[in-house]
Design a protein around this motif. Structure first.
Motif, PDB file in Angstrom:
ATOM      1  N   GLU A  34      -9.767   3.339   4.303  1.00 48.65           N
ATOM      2  CA  GLU A  34      -9.033   2.116   3.973  1.00 48.65           C
ATOM      3  C   GLU A  34      -9.811   1.173   3.070  1.00 48.65           C
ATOM      4  OE1 GLU A  34      -6.146   2.210   4.699  1.00 48.65           O
ATOM      5  OE2 GLU A  34      -5.715   2.968   6.706  1.00 48.65           O
ATOM      6  N   LEU A  35     -10.963   1.657   2.550  1.00 44.73           N
ATOM      7  CA  LEU A  35     -11.823   0.786   1.758  1.00 44.73           C
ATOM      8  C   LEU A  35     -11.097   0.216   0.537  1.00 44.73           C
ATOM      9  CD1 LEU A  35     -14.587   0.238   2.726  1.00 44.73           C
ATOM     10  CD2 LEU A  35     -15.496   1.784   1.026  1.00 44.73           C
ATOM     11  N   ARG A  50     -13.597 -11.575   6.632  1.00 44.85           N
ATOM     12  CA  ARG A  50     -13.417 -11.166   5.249  1.00 44.85           C
ATOM     13  C   ARG A  50     -11.959 -11.332   4.815  1.00 44.85           C
ATOM     14  NH1 ARG A  50     -14.451  -4.991   3.659  1.00 44.85           N
ATOM     15  NH2 ARG A  50     -12.566  -4.782   4.911  1.00 44.85           N
ATOM     16  N   PHE A  72      -2.222 -11.531   0.708  1.00 38.91           N
ATOM     17  CA  PHE A  72      -2.386 -11.195   2.115  1.00 38.91           C
ATOM     18  C   PHE A  72      -3.831 -10.814   2.401  1.00 38.91           C
ATOM     19  CE2 PHE A  72      -1.903  -7.127   0.107  1.00 38.91           C
ATOM     20  CZ  PHE A  72      -2.683  -6.266   0.849  1.00 38.91           C
ATOM     21  N   LEU A  91     -10.417 -15.761   1.934  1.00 36.22           N
ATOM     22  CA  LEU A  91      -9.706 -16.179   0.720  1.00 36.22           C
ATOM     23  C   LEU A  91      -8.480 -17.011   1.050  1.00 36.22           C
ATOM     24  CD1 LEU A  91      -9.878 -12.993  -1.538  1.00 36.22           C
ATOM     25  CD2 LEU A  91     -10.985 -15.171  -1.929  1.00 36.22           C
ATOM     26  N   ASN A 118     -15.806 -12.787  -6.626  1.00 40.77           N
ATOM     27  CA  ASN A 118     -14.862 -12.225  -7.577  1.00 40.77           C
ATOM     28  C   ASN A 118     -13.786 -13.242  -7.958  1.00 40.77           C
ATOM     29  OD1 ASN A 118     -13.744  -9.930  -9.009  1.00 40.77           O
ATOM     30  ND2 ASN A 118     -12.081 -10.107  -7.538  1.00 40.77           N
ATOM     31  N   LEU A 121       0.834  -1.208   0.000  1.00 40.17           N
ATOM     32  CA  LEU A 121       0.000   0.000   0.000  1.00 40.17           C
ATOM     33  C   LEU A 121       0.866   1.254   0.000  1.00 40.17           C
ATOM     34  CD1 LEU A 121      -2.612  -1.186   2.629  1.00 40.17           C
ATOM     35  CD2 LEU A 121      -2.953  -0.967   0.174  1.00 40.17           C
ATOM     36  N   ILE A 129      -6.001  -8.250   5.188  1.00 39.06           N
ATOM     37  CA  ILE A 129      -5.664  -7.165   6.106  1.00 39.06           C
ATOM     38  C   ILE A 129      -6.896  -6.722   6.903  1.00 39.06           C
ATOM     39  CG2 ILE A 129      -6.028  -5.288   4.448  1.00 39.06           C
ATOM     40  CD1 ILE A 129      -3.425  -4.017   5.696  1.00 39.06           C
ATOM     41  N   LEU A 169     -15.183  -2.367  -7.002  1.00 37.67           N
ATOM     42  CA  LEU A 169     -15.494  -1.706  -5.729  1.00 37.67           C
ATOM     43  C   LEU A 169     -16.292  -0.432  -5.993  1.00 37.67           C
ATOM     44  CD1 LEU A 169     -14.918  -1.499  -2.607  1.00 37.67           C
ATOM     45  CD2 LEU A 169     -13.091   0.050  -3.242  1.00 37.67           C
ATOM     46  N   GLU A 202      -2.852  -5.755  -5.057  1.00 32.73           N
ATOM     47  CA  GLU A 202      -3.780  -6.789  -5.525  1.00 32.73           C
ATOM     48  C   GLU A 202      -3.054  -8.004  -6.100  1.00 32.73           C
ATOM     49  OE1 GLU A 202      -3.867  -3.645  -6.308  1.00 32.73           O
ATOM     50  OE2 GLU A 202      -3.649  -3.333  -8.460  1.00 32.73           O
ATOM     51  N   ALA A 251     -13.163  -0.699   8.084  1.00 29.11           N
ATOM     52  CA  ALA A 251     -13.212  -0.557   6.619  1.00 29.11           C
ATOM     53  C   ALA A 251     -14.093  -1.604   5.964  1.00 29.11           C
ATOM     54  CB  ALA A 251     -11.804  -0.579   6.015  1.00 29.11           C
ATOM     55  N   ALA A 301      -7.910  -0.159   0.098  1.00 29.46           N
ATOM     56  CA  ALA A 301      -6.868  -1.104   0.509  1.00 29.46           C
ATOM     57  C   ALA A 301      -7.494  -2.455   0.855  1.00 29.46           C
ATOM     58  CB  ALA A 301      -6.101  -0.541   1.698  1.00 29.46           C
ATOM     59  N   SER A 302      -8.623  -2.418   1.557  1.00 26.99           N
ATOM     60  CA  SER A 302      -9.305  -3.663   1.903  1.00 26.99           C
ATOM     61  C   SER A 302      -9.697  -4.421   0.641  1.00 26.99           C
ATOM     62  CB  SER A 302     -10.573  -3.377   2.699  1.00 26.99           C
ATOM     63  OG  SER A 302     -10.261  -2.796   3.914  1.00 26.99           O
ATOM     64  N   ALA A 303     -10.233  -3.680  -0.318  1.00 29.02           N
ATOM     65  CA  ALA A 303     -10.659  -4.314  -1.563  1.00 29.02           C
ATOM     66  C   ALA A 303      -9.468  -4.956  -2.265  1.00 29.02           C
ATOM     67  CB  ALA A 303     -11.326  -3.294  -2.469  1.00 29.02           C
ATOM     68  N   ALA A 304      -8.343  -4.232  -2.290  1.00 23.51           N
ATOM     69  CA  ALA A 304      -7.156  -4.773  -2.955  1.00 23.51           C
ATOM     70  C   ALA A 304      -6.709  -6.057  -2.265  1.00 23.51           C
ATOM     71  CB  ALA A 304      -6.032  -3.746  -2.942  1.00 23.51           C
ATOM     72  N   SER A 305      -6.849  -6.110  -0.937  1.00 21.63           N
ATOM     73  CA  SER A 305      -6.361  -7.284  -0.220  1.00 21.63           C
ATOM     74  C   SER A 305      -7.230  -8.508  -0.498  1.00 21.63           C
ATOM     75  CB  SER A 305      -6.307  -7.005   1.278  1.00 21.63           C
ATOM     76  OG  SER A 305      -7.578  -7.151   1.854  1.00 21.63           O
ATOM     77  N   ILE A 306      -8.524  -8.301  -0.787  1.00 17.33           N
ATOM     78  CA  ILE A 306      -9.337  -9.461  -1.152  1.00 17.33           C
ATOM     79  C   ILE A 306      -9.450  -9.585  -2.671  1.00 17.33           C
ATOM     80  CG2 ILE A 306     -10.625  -9.556   1.017  1.00 17.33           C
ATOM     81  CD1 ILE A 306     -12.960  -8.261  -0.468  1.00 17.33           C
ATOM     82  N   LYS A 307      -8.494  -8.938  -3.374  1.00 20.59           N
ATOM     83  CA  LYS A 307      -8.347  -9.071  -4.833  1.00 20.59           C
ATOM     84  C   LYS A 307      -9.564  -8.571  -5.602  1.00 20.59           C
ATOM     85  CE  LYS A 307      -4.710 -11.193  -3.500  1.00 20.59           C
ATOM     86  NZ  LYS A 307      -4.695 -10.432  -2.248  1.00 20.59           N
ATOM     87  N   LEU A 308     -10.290  -7.649  -4.985  1.00 25.76           N
ATOM     88  CA  LEU A 308     -11.438  -7.065  -5.664  1.00 25.76           C
ATOM     89  C   LEU A 308     -10.941  -5.872  -6.461  1.00 25.76           C
ATOM     90  CD1 LEU A 308     -14.592  -7.399  -5.662  1.00 25.76           C
ATOM     91  CD2 LEU A 308     -14.616  -5.542  -4.011  1.00 25.76           C
ATOM     92  N   PRO A 309     -11.064  -5.897  -7.799  1.00 21.80           N
ATOM     93  CA  PRO A 309     -10.549  -4.768  -8.581  1.00 21.80           C
ATOM     94  C   PRO A 309     -11.269  -3.473  -8.205  1.00 21.80           C
ATOM     95  CG  PRO A 309     -11.171  -6.590 -10.009  1.00 21.80           C
ATOM     96  CD  PRO A 309     -11.645  -6.935  -8.641  1.00 21.80           C
ATOM     97  N   PHE A 334      -8.104  -3.469   9.400  1.00 25.02           N
ATOM     98  CA  PHE A 334      -7.716  -2.132   9.839  1.00 25.02           C
ATOM     99  C   PHE A 334      -8.407  -1.759  11.145  1.00 25.02           C
ATOM    100  CE2 PHE A 334      -7.202  -1.915   5.221  1.00 25.02           C
ATOM    101  CZ  PHE A 334      -5.910  -1.439   5.150  1.00 25.02           C
ATOM    102  N   PHE A 374     -17.535  -2.719   3.842  1.00 24.73           N
ATOM    103  CA  PHE A 374     -18.320  -2.063   2.804  1.00 24.73           C
ATOM    104  C   PHE A 374     -19.670  -1.704   3.413  1.00 24.73           C
ATOM    105  CE2 PHE A 374     -15.709  -5.300   0.423  1.00 24.73           C
ATOM    106  CZ  PHE A 374     -14.688  -4.408   0.151  1.00 24.73           C
TER     107      PHE A 374
END
Lengths: 367, 574
Positions: free
Chosen positions: B466-467, A147, A78, A151, A103, A53, A80, B481, A74, A86, B469-477, A82, A88
């Motif tokens: 951090e939304l 969450r 990992f 994965l 996804n 990041l 993460i 998002l 991506e 964070a 960053a969270s999305a990137a970590s679960i590989k959500l493009p 926070f 949705f």
């Protein structure tokens, strides 16, 4: 155990400000490591660099034997969590976890099963269809954890996950995270400024200050053998007692002469002044004897399981206060009173010494 | 240089190029493309025209550099000082009157328990739906030579200072009301409780708590009103008579005399106060934010018969005036031939008989407003998202952040003139755009860019940092998002932006008056032309049509909001 994550000379600069200076570190497969330090020490920056990041200025990062230094987040492996959760906000708890799985190409049935499994693990199956803002802070953080783990990433990163929660929930979730981590055997890095949390949870602690690593070690090593004055001061409470060395075997504290403990004899150059670092629980009250320090009791604070007694060296009112933790059963027997003169003995196996702060100050002035 | 050195260099080059390509991910590519589009847009349609205008102010009509000669020539004429004095007098008078009128109206809306608050709120905001020409026309019907209430003016003519002032007071009122009610609404109840505990009288409380808390809102309002007045062109054009102001000067210099260098100099003069006001306003806005934090308790007024009664009477009075002005325009548009044949008919709406353009200006305006709302919302929201939530290209993003607030400081007339300079240049490949609907659309987007941009940013800031960053970590493009979370959460703001752009595109006259062609003439400009030709009835009719379209748009907005409320905003409900 093989190394899972390796950092080599990682440097991060924000303009003129250096947030990380030459950080090198390796973390073993399945290990739980805590980055501990005061705010602004660079621990969060280091975590964010591992996640991708925050692009590093120089140095390399290897994860599972592959260099990941310049990979975007991506493309790394990992999960993460926070401090701010964070989640949705417009998706239900179920969808928050499912969105990543969908996804990734899991079928609907697989998704439902996996989400149910994870909700069961974090104990939120009954809340599956609620929106995040209907849940308590602790519950939201559990969703974030589920969450992040759904994965099955190789690395779990936790950025002060417990700091926003209140005390009871915090200690409860702390245990749950630990259990879950052991059960899954997932390599975990957690950032925290709470030393108690770090001591309780981590396999190893990385103590950081001003962008450098001060010490890496097991919680016990960090607590009992702090590598620097900073670590001794930051982790737990430490009394720094100024001591002047008379010779290799004799030292003076206040008005009292004591034998130099064996492990400190190398430091004992006659005439020099050092600071002894002693934990409050390594000091105890006793009868006046050969190896005791005379102190004046200033204040007694009741803490429930023990009493914290604040003392001053007898005859040296300018010195720092000395804090002694007295277990409550013992305190009852001793019948301590404010303004009494009493005698302290030290558990000499748990003593460390650091160059005196006063002398350090002088040398700073001289240069 | 020997071979090993060259090889070393080659290696280094390969390494840097290689690592560079590694660094660029899909996400960054998308981010870069959207940032690049916004950059190009702002550079071409804001910076370019402004620069061209600045350049023209130091050139003569043959494009030779003449230094400050234009300026000295300009200031040597007495007419200029006359216009300058007029412009500033108007600005200050309208600013003070609207400031106090709107303050008490907003106070009544937010701090009293009077009945019919909802109706008063709607009526107070109604003038924003009309073009600024509408009150001017209405005033002519009311107080003009053959007006229904001319005797009230005691022999003074409505054409000139009085007319412009009244028209602008009417037209700027909702703008002031909007800022002031926001600023009065966010007041901390704890302060009032403390005042009560200290036994401070409610009269004194108003001066020691209410007024200071609204101080920044009030300053901000005064500045916004001043800028609107100084930059407005429509009212002065219709009802100004021989009372010249800077904005009408530019129009005359361009359309009447074709003297572009002088127009550029006048524009610069107009740009300066607007720019100054803008800077002060930014500074004030920064201060305002610290007053109300998450610990504050919102204030709820308690019933107090005397105050509530006074508030009700006051609001009733103001709303009546607003209704009379709007109603007069509608009535005037329905009167067959003022003042000789007062039979009501739709004759004035028979545009096909009255002008060669027929109904086309109205449909042009609808087209302009639709495209502005559509293109503008997409561009502005995606732009704001990229600037606010992007991870890389920090410098570019900061630069764009600054550039996004620039359009607010540029008066419409100045922007329009800049577009003439920039796009009417045969050497500019974008020359093809000149006179097209697309240029009108782009120009209108730019004109209202900043407010829309800030609405978008405010909505985006409500999402957790951090939304992404969270999305990137679960590989959500990130685009997923955006589609699944960001856009649904921000949908009300998106609708707000679209409605704002649509309504303003309908009512604006200032910039577009320089840029239309016979195929693209918008309704607001045709109001101006018809009024100029003495067809006041038809001008009123067209202005009423604009107002109706704006009302319809507002209703659509409310309907859309309701429609999507359940599917996108359900999570907000406690």
């Amino acid at each position: 155990m093989q190394t899972y994550l390796r950092l080599e000379n990682v440097v991060k600069q924000f303009g003129q400000f250096t947030a990380l200076q030459q950080i090198s570190l390796s973390i073993k497969q399945g290990e739980f490591v805590c980055f501990l330090g005061p705010s602004g020490c660079g621990k969060t920056t280091l975590l964010r660099s591992i996640a991708g990041l925050e692009p590093v200025t120089s140095g390399c990062i290897f994860q599972a034997g592959v260099e990941t230094t310049h990979l975007p987040p991506e493309k790394r492996d990992f999960g993460i969590v926070f401090q701010s959760y964070a989640l949705f906000p417009n998706l239900s708890v179920r969808d928050n976890i499912a969105i990543g799985l969908q996804n990734k190409g899991f079928t609907n049935i697989e998704c439902i099963n996996l989400v149910d499994k994870w909700l069961e693990i974090v104990g939120l199956l009954s809340e599956a269809n609620k929106y995040p803002n209907k849940l308590s802070g602790g519950q939201q953080q559990r969703v974030a954890l589920a969450r992040a783990l759904a994965l099955s990433p190789g690395l779990l990163l936790l950025d002060e996950p417990l700091s926003a929660l209140d005390a009871k929930v915090r200690s409860h979730l702390r245990e749950e995270i630990c259990q879950l981590q052991r059960k899954l055997g997932i390599t975990t890095v957690m950032v925290t400024h709470d030393q108690e949390e770090a001591l309780a949870m981590a396999d190893r602690i990385v103590v950081m200050n001003n962008g450098v690593i001060e010490q890496i070690g097991t919680p016990q090593e960090i607590y009992e053998k702090p590598a620097s004055r900073f670590v001794a001061d930051f982790v737990g409470t430490t009394n720094f007692i100024s001591v002047s060395m008379i010779n290799q075997h004799l030292m003076r504290i206040g008005e009292d002469l004591l034998t130099v403990p064996e492990q400190l004899q190398d430091l004992a150059i006659s005439g020099c002044i050092v600071d002894l670092a002693i934990r409050p629980e390594s000091l105890y009250f006793c009868e006046k004897g050969k190896e005791t320090i005379s102190v004046n009791i200033e204040f007694i604070e009741f803490q429930g399981a023990y009493c914290q007694v604040e003392c001053k060296l007898w005859g040296d009112l300018s010195a720092h206060s000395i804090y002694v933790n007295v277990p409550i059963r013992e305190a009852r027997k001793l019948n301590l009173m404010v303004q009494q003169t009493r005698y302290l003995a030290m558990d000499i196996t748990h003593i460390n010494a650091y160059p005196s702060e006063k002398i350090m100050l002088k040398s700073v002035v001289a240069t | 240089m020997n071979i090993t050195q060259i090889n070393k260099l080659k290696n280094m080059l390969n390494k840097t190029v290689g690592s560079y390509f590694n660094k660029i991910s899909h996400e960054q590519l998308i981010l870069f493309i959207s940032l690049a589009i916004v950059t190009f847009f702002l550079l071409l349609f804001v910076v370019g025209p402004l620069w061209e205008m600045l350049r023209s102010s130091v050139l003569n009509s043959d494009d030779d550099f003449v230094g400050l000669a234009n300026f000295t020539e300009y200031f040597s004429s007495n007419a200029v000082w006359y216009s300058l004095k007029n412009t500033f007098t108007l600005g200050i008078v309208v600013m003070l009157v609207v400031g106090s009128l709107a303050f008490f109206y907003a106070y009544a809306l937010t701090r009293s328990c009077m009945p019919a608050k909802g109706v008063f709120r709607v009526l107070g905001m109604a003038p924003i739906l009309a073009p600024s020409l509408l009150p001017a026309i209405s005033l002519i019907y009311l107080f003009g030579k053959q007006g229904v209430a001319t005797e009230i003016l005691l022999g003074n003519s409505i054409y000139g200072f009085i007319g412009i002032t009244l028209g602008l007071i009417f037209w700027t009122f909702p703008h002031a009301l909007m800022i002031l009610s926001t600023s009065l609404r966010t007041s901390d109840a704890r302060l009032y409780e403390s005042a009560k505990a200290l036994k401070i009288s409610s009269f004194k409380t108003f001066f020691v708590i209410t007024l200071p808390a609204a101080k920044y809102g009030l300053i901000s309002t005064l500045i916004v009103i001043f800028t609107l007045v100084v930059c407005d062109f429509g009212v002065a054009k219709v009802i100004g008579g021989s009372y010249n102001v800077l904005a009408t000067d530019i129009f005359k210099q361009v359309v009447g005399q074709q003297n572009f260098s002088m127009a550029a100099v006048t524009s610069l003069l107009l740009l300066l106060p607007a720019l100054f006001a803008f800077i002060v306003d930014r500074w004030v806005q920064k201060k305002q934010q610290n007053l109300f934090d998450s610990r504050s308790v919102p204030y709820h007024p308690a019933p107090q018969p005397l105050r509530d009664g006074l508030c009700f009477v006051y609001c009733l009075l103001i709303s009546t005036v607003i209704l009379v002005v709007l109603g007069m325009a509608i009535y005037g548009s329905l009167v067959t031939f003022w003042p000789w044949n007062k039979a009501l008919s739709f004759n004035n709406y028979n545009f096909a008989e009255i002008s060669t353009y027929g109904w086309s200006p109205f449909w042009n305006s609808i087209q302009l407003a639709s495209w502005t709302a559509l293109l503008g919302t997409v561009l502005i929201f995606i732009g704001a998202y990229s600037i606010e939530k992007g991870r890389s290209f920090i410098r570019l993003r900061r630069f764009l952040q600054m550039l996004s607030v620039l359009p607010m400081a540029v008066p419409g007339m100045v922007l329009g003139l800049g577009y003439i300079f920039f796009f009417n240049d045969v050497n500019n490949p974008l020359n093809v755009l000149y006179g097209s609907m697309l240029l009108l659309v782009l120009n209108t987007i730019v004109h209202y860019y900043t407010v829309a941009h800030m609405t978008a940013v405010a909505a985006l800031k409500q999402l957790p940092v951090e939304l992404e960053a969270s999305a990137a970590s679960i590989k959500l493009p990130q685009y997923k998002l955006f589609w699944k979370v960001t856009l649904p959460v921000c949908l009300p703001a998106v609708f707000d932006i679209a409605a704002y752009l649509f309504i303003n595109a309908l009512t604006t006259t200032s910039a577009v008056v320089f840029l239309y062609s016979t195929d693209t003439i918008p309704a607001s400009v045709s109001v101006l032309n018809m009024d100029d030709a003495g067809q006041t009835g038809s001008a009123a009719a067209m202005a009423v049509m604009i107002m109706l379209a704006a009302m319809l748009a507002k209703l659509m907005h409310l309907l859309l909001d309701k429609l999507f409320d359940n599917s996108t905003q359900a999570w907000r409900k406690r």
